[in-house]
Design a protein around this motif. Structure first.
Motif, PDB file in Angstrom:
ATOM      1  N   ARG A 112      23.657   2.457  71.048  1.00 56.75           N
ATOM      2  CA  ARG A 112      24.896   1.743  71.336  1.00 56.75           C
ATOM      3  C   ARG A 112      24.563   0.574  72.267  1.00 56.75           C
ATOM      4  N   ASP A 113      25.470  -0.386  72.317  1.00 56.60           N
ATOM      5  CA  ASP A 113      25.213  -1.598  73.083  1.00 56.60           C
ATOM      6  C   ASP A 113      25.416  -1.338  74.578  1.00 56.60           C
ATOM      7  N   VAL A 114      24.316  -1.144  75.298  1.00 60.95           N
ATOM      8  CA  VAL A 114      24.366  -0.898  76.749  1.00 60.95           C
ATOM      9  C   VAL A 114      23.639  -2.010  77.501  1.00 60.95           C
ATOM     10  N   TYR A 115      23.589  -3.196  76.889  1.00 60.32           N
ATOM     11  CA  TYR A 115      22.748  -4.276  77.407  1.00 60.32           C
ATOM     12  C   TYR A 115      23.058  -4.590  78.864  1.00 60.32           C
ATOM     13  N   TRP A 116      24.351  -4.686  79.221  1.00 59.82           N
ATOM     14  CA  TRP A 116      24.718  -5.068  80.582  1.00 59.82           C
ATOM     15  C   TRP A 116      25.204  -3.884  81.413  1.00 59.82           C
ATOM     16  N   SER A 117      24.982  -2.674  80.935  1.00 57.66           N
ATOM     17  CA  SER A 117      25.337  -1.500  81.715  1.00 57.66           C
ATOM     18  C   SER A 117      24.110  -1.023  82.497  1.00 57.66           C
ATOM     19  N   GLU A 118      24.312   0.017  83.288  1.00 61.26           N
ATOM     20  CA  GLU A 118      23.200   0.549  84.078  1.00 61.26           C
ATOM     21  C   GLU A 118      22.075   1.043  83.184  1.00 61.26           C
ATOM     22  N   GLU A 119      22.436   1.628  82.027  1.00 58.94           N
ATOM     23  CA  GLU A 119      21.402   2.096  81.097  1.00 58.94           C
ATOM     24  C   GLU A 119      20.573   0.947  80.547  1.00 58.94           C
TER      25      GLU A 119
ATOM     26  N   ARG B  77      19.061  -1.267  82.047  1.00 61.08           N
ATOM     27  CA  ARG B  77      17.849  -1.555  82.835  1.00 61.08           C
ATOM     28  C   ARG B  77      16.609  -0.944  82.192  1.00 61.08           C
ATOM     29  N   THR B  78      16.813   0.030  81.311  1.00 62.56           N
ATOM     30  CA  THR B  78      15.672   0.624  80.609  1.00 62.56           C
ATOM     31  C   THR B  78      14.921  -0.423  79.805  1.00 62.56           C
ATOM     32  N   SER B  79      15.641  -1.396  79.259  1.00 62.03           N
ATOM     33  CA  SER B  79      14.993  -2.458  78.493  1.00 62.03           C
ATOM     34  C   SER B  79      14.053  -3.273  79.371  1.00 62.03           C
ATOM     35  N   VAL B  80      14.500  -3.587  80.580  1.00 58.54           N
ATOM     36  CA  VAL B  80      13.659  -4.361  81.496  1.00 58.54           C
ATOM     37  C   VAL B  80      12.439  -3.541  81.898  1.00 58.54           C
ATOM     38  N   ASP B  81      12.642  -2.237  82.124  1.00 59.38           N
ATOM     39  CA  ASP B  81      11.501  -1.358  82.417  1.00 59.38           C
ATOM     40  C   ASP B  81      10.482  -1.393  81.279  1.00 59.38           C
ATOM     41  N   ALA B  82      10.977  -1.343  80.037  1.00 63.49           N
ATOM     42  CA  ALA B  82      10.079  -1.344  78.878  1.00 63.49           C
ATOM     43  C   ALA B  82       9.272  -2.627  78.807  1.00 63.49           C
ATOM     44  N   VAL B  83       9.917  -3.761  79.096  1.00 58.80           N
ATOM     45  CA  VAL B  83       9.196  -5.035  79.068  1.00 58.80           C
ATOM     46  C   VAL B  83       8.160  -5.083  80.183  1.00 58.80           C
ATOM     47  N   PHE B  84       8.534  -4.644  81.373  1.00 58.40           N
ATOM     48  CA  PHE B  84       7.589  -4.645  82.495  1.00 58.40           C
ATOM     49  C   PHE B  84       6.378  -3.757  82.193  1.00 58.40           C
TER      50      PHE B  84
ATOM     51  N   VAL C 118      14.245  -1.612  95.474  1.00 59.38           N
ATOM     52  CA  VAL C 118      13.428  -2.829  95.418  1.00 59.38           C
ATOM     53  C   VAL C 118      13.153  -3.222  93.969  1.00 59.38           C
ATOM     54  N   LYS C 119      12.838  -2.225  93.133  1.00 60.17           N
ATOM     55  CA  LYS C 119      12.567  -2.513  91.718  1.00 60.17           C
ATOM     56  C   LYS C 119      13.798  -3.087  91.029  1.00 60.17           C
ATOM     57  N   ILE C 120      14.968  -2.526  91.314  1.00 60.44           N
ATOM     58  CA  ILE C 120      16.193  -3.027  90.700  1.00 60.44           C
ATOM     59  C   ILE C 120      16.484  -4.448  91.158  1.00 60.44           C
ATOM     60  N   SER C 121      16.217  -4.747  92.424  1.00 62.40           N
ATOM     61  CA  SER C 121      16.427  -6.105  92.925  1.00 62.40           C
ATOM     62  C   SER C 121      15.552  -7.104  92.176  1.00 62.40           C
ATOM     63  N   ILE C 122      14.295  -6.728  91.936  1.00 58.57           N
ATOM     64  CA  ILE C 122      13.389  -7.607  91.189  1.00 58.57           C
ATOM     65  C   ILE C 122      13.868  -7.756  89.751  1.00 58.57           C
ATOM     66  N   GLN C 123      14.280  -6.645  89.141  1.00 63.14           N
ATOM     67  CA  GLN C 123      14.776  -6.683  87.771  1.00 63.14           C
ATOM     68  C   GLN C 123      15.983  -7.606  87.644  1.00 63.14           C
ATOM     69  N   GLU C 124      16.924  -7.479  88.570  1.00 68.20           N
ATOM     70  CA  GLU C 124      18.143  -8.275  88.473  1.00 68.20           C
ATOM     71  C   GLU C 124      17.890  -9.735  88.806  1.00 68.20           C
ATOM     72  N   PHE C 125      16.889 -10.005  89.614  1.00 70.71           N
ATOM     73  CA  PHE C 125      16.518 -11.396  89.864  1.00 70.71           C
ATOM     74  C   PHE C 125      16.009 -12.053  88.582  1.00 70.71           C
ATOM     75  N   VAL C 126      15.250 -11.276  87.794  1.00 71.58           N
ATOM     76  CA  VAL C 126      14.684 -11.806  86.551  1.00 71.58           C
ATOM     77  C   VAL C 126      15.696 -11.785  85.414  1.00 71.58           C
ATOM     78  N   SER C 127      16.423 -10.676  85.289  1.00 75.88           N
ATOM     79  CA  SER C 127      17.212 -10.455  84.077  1.00 75.88           C
ATOM     80  C   SER C 127      18.718 -10.542  84.272  1.00 75.88           C
ATOM     81  N   GLY C 128      19.198 -10.613  85.508  1.00 73.18           N
ATOM     82  CA  GLY C 128      20.632 -10.677  85.736  1.00 73.18           C
ATOM     83  C   GLY C 128      21.212  -9.334  86.135  1.00 73.18           C
ATOM     84  N   ARG C 129      22.387  -9.376  86.755  1.00 70.68           N
ATOM     85  CA  ARG C 129      23.060  -8.158  87.191  1.00 70.68           C
ATOM     86  C   ARG C 129      23.562  -7.361  85.999  1.00 70.68           C
TER      87      ARG C 129
END
Length: 264
Positions: free
Chosen positions: A110-117, A119-126, A238-249
């Motif tokens: 399901r489309d969870v792109y801008w939800s808390e879930e 962030r898994t996409s950003v983790d996968a890219v990192f 700290v990790k979430i702060s870096i993620q949101e700096f790169v990918s948005g809130r």
């Protein structure tokens, strides 16, 4: 120039040019995609989602097509031309970035792109970037090296590989994802990861000491929760702060969502 010489010796001569092109395409495409979707979310200028009728076409679709094209083309050109092989690796990297950027959609269906879930996409890219970078530096996963041609040398290499693989699986089951991934290239980390106490939400904890397991151990669970709150939570922030700096809130309503509420 020293940089040009280093690049030629460490990347081209070592046969890592396709891997370098893949990594570069992955990073550039991910950054461009995140910039694009943030502009779409903010409803800036002409940036809009891709729709076919009432169907919103996610960019993971384009990623799958590019990965198939780049992968098949790479199989065809691998033995023909290093330049073309590197180009197909770049195409594969573009597709991989588009797919991994919507990894959470694939995981949750399901489309969870801008939800808390999401962030898994950003983790996968990192994770993909980190593993590819380590491979580009010449590190080998699980400490694997070309074994000694003698029978004893081959068995020693296989035994070492199996032991490291078991330690990696245990570390990952204990919820220590980054330790497990880093340990694939520095096996000494796997020993610490496999021995130390599991995270409270990990499969290992649910199997062996969390409430509801076969042998619940409240003291052990309390210790795991204490460590999680004291050490893990600050690191996650700290990790979430870096993620949101790169990918948005991931917890802010988009301009499109606001418009839909007004229309209703």
């Amino acid at each position: 120039m020293p940089v040009a010489i280093w690049f030629h010796e460490r990347i081209i001569d070592s046969g890592r040019l396709p891997l370098f092109c893949f990594l570069t395409a992955l990073i550039v495409t991910f950054l461009f995609t995140r910039l694009n979707v943030r502009l779409i979310r903010a409803r800036v200028g002409w940036f809009r989602n891709v729709n076919v009728g009432d169907v919103h076409v996610h960019h993971v679709v384009f990623g799958v097509v590019l990965m198939l094209f780049g992968g098949v083309a790479g199989l065809v050109t691998a033995g023909l031309s290093p330049g073309w092989y590197a180009m197909t690796a770049a195409v594969f990297g573009v597709g991989a970035a588009l797919v991994l950027d919507e990894f959470a959609l694939i995981l949750h269906l399901r489309d969870v792109y801008w939800s808390e879930e999401g962030r898994t996409s950003v983790d996968a890219v990192f994770v993909a970037i980190a593993v590819t970078l380590l491979l580009l530096l010449g590190l080998r996963p699980l400490g694997w090296e070309a074994p000694d041609p003698s029978p004893s040398g081959r068995w020693t290499a296989v035994l070492l590989l199996v032991v490291n693989l078991v330690l990696a699986v245990v570390t990952l089951l204990k919820g220590k994802i980054w330790t497990g991934l880093a340990g694939l290239f520095a096996p000494i980390l796997l020993i610490a990861g496999a021995i130390r106490l599991a995270r409270p939400g990990s499969p290992w904890a649910h199997w062996f000491f969390a409430p509801g397991s076969r042998r619940p151990r409240p003291a052990k669970m309390a210790k795991a929760v204490h460590r999680e709150n004291r050490w893990r939570r600050p690191a996650i922030r700290v990790k979430i702060s870096i993620q949101e700096f790169v990918s948005g809130r991931h917890d802010l309503p988009s301009a499109w969502a606001g418009e839909r509420r007004v229309k209703k």
